[in-house]
Design an enzyme around this catalytic site. Sequence first.
Site, PDB file in Angstrom:
ATOM      1  NE  ARG A 143      70.952  24.957 -67.115  1.00 12.24           N
ATOM      2  CZ  ARG A 143      70.079  25.074 -66.123  1.00 12.24           C
ATOM      3  NH1 ARG A 143      70.246  25.966 -65.155  1.00 12.24           N
ATOM      4  NH2 ARG A 143      69.000  24.312 -66.089  1.00 12.24           N
ATOM      5  N   GLY A 144      68.231  26.949 -69.157  1.00 11.86           N
ATOM      6  CA  GLY A 144      66.855  26.677 -68.770  1.00 11.86           C
ATOM      7  C   GLY A 144      65.938  27.450 -69.689  1.00 11.86           C
ATOM      8  NE  ARG A 196      71.289  26.070 -75.574  1.00 11.42           N
ATOM      9  CZ  ARG A 196      71.136  25.342 -74.457  1.00 11.42           C
ATOM     10  NH1 ARG A 196      70.927  25.950 -73.309  1.00 11.42           N
ATOM     11  NH2 ARG A 196      71.173  24.024 -74.510  1.00 11.42           N
ATOM     12  CD  GLN A 216      73.584  20.898 -67.498  1.00  9.90           C
ATOM     13  OE1 GLN A 216      73.998  19.748 -67.332  1.00  9.90           O
ATOM     14  NE2 GLN A 216      73.368  21.408 -68.701  1.00  9.90           N
ATOM     15  CG  ASP A 218      65.206  22.925 -72.819  1.00 10.23           C
ATOM     16  OD1 ASP A 218      65.863  23.968 -72.907  1.00 10.23           O
ATOM     17  OD2 ASP A 218      65.343  22.117 -71.886  1.00 10.23           O
ATOM     18  CG  ASN A 278      64.217  17.766 -69.803  1.00 11.85           C
ATOM     19  OD1 ASN A 278      64.292  18.979 -69.696  1.00 11.85           O
ATOM     20  ND2 ASN A 278      64.550  16.944 -68.816  1.00 11.85           N
ATOM     21  CE  LYS A 279      70.635  19.796 -70.767  1.00  6.75           C
ATOM     22  NZ  LYS A 279      71.306  20.554 -71.851  1.00  6.75           N
TER      23      LYS A 279
END
Length: 346
Positions: free
Chosen positions: A51-52, A95, A196, A237, A247-248
């Site tokens: 991830r990332g 994704r 995370q 992202d 972003n998250k």
Amino acid sequence: MKLPPTIAWSGSARDGHLELVDQTRLPSHVEILRIRTLEDVIGAIRRLSVRGAPAIGVAAAYGVVIGIRQARVDRSPQAFLEALQTAGDALIAARPTAVNLAWAVRRMQAAGSRAPSLDALLDEAVAIHDEDRSLCCAMGVLGAPLVKHGATVLTHCNTGRLATAGDGTALSVLFEAWRQGTRFRVLADETRPLLQGARLTALELASEGIPVELIADGAAAGLIARGVVDLVLVGADRVAGNGDAANKVGTYGLALACAAHGVPMYVVAPTTTFDLGLEEGSMIPIEERDPDEVLCVDGHRIAPSGVGAQNPAFDITPGRLLAGIITDRGIIRPVDAAHVRATIGQ
């Protein structure tokens, strides 16, 4: 804990395999996935074993090599190109938000079109891998002066070596500042629902001896209001042409709190994470993940039977709320379309 490389390739294009640290098992178990099929690459991306945004892009590049090898089409140029398209489409669909995924796949497809061979594809994947290390280093060097001695820095999600092929995005700034002798402490949002920050960011910072404390996501705004936080650093992202950043989920709330209380907040993202084809953040697709990630913790349901959940993986932070965006080519400030294009150079 000394972690192995997040992503590695072992062997040749014809008989090698992709190695990934399974991040779903951290911090209690360090497990290396040895991947030899396209389906397993896609599965690792979807379930967040890797991830990332930058790390996903690198993994996808190697995934293209695996997909073409699996299709056994290297002796037919036309079949090779058709398989290149099929494998790439499957990887991109894994994704939707992280733009590095599509960027890396399209670069691999272009390389395969120029030289339809497995060896050429592996060379391109290795180049993407090496370049991401360099981008991480550049962001760290450019951002480190923003971290002052004695500061308290807040971060969200995970933006370090586990999210990239190098030192990270936002965490690369902290690692570089620490190497330069600046001393500070970090508050890491736990980052619900998949934690995370608690599982990964805390592990990475603690392993470098950087003081880190976890906070509940909901505590961040209050701490910002009380003057406890001096600087907020997050990753992204995807960044739109005007500097709006996906972003998250939870990042937008941090930006609102920082804007209300005069705390500088920077997004740290390589040029590969920018999508200048999108004029603004509302055009960025937001991934909706399995509701069970919210309804359950460690496999145990915490919500009453019959209750559902919404689980957007990301939110959009308007560029106007940011003090700047730290890239490998410079710091974008103020954040607007003109300064994005002036810095990114596209």
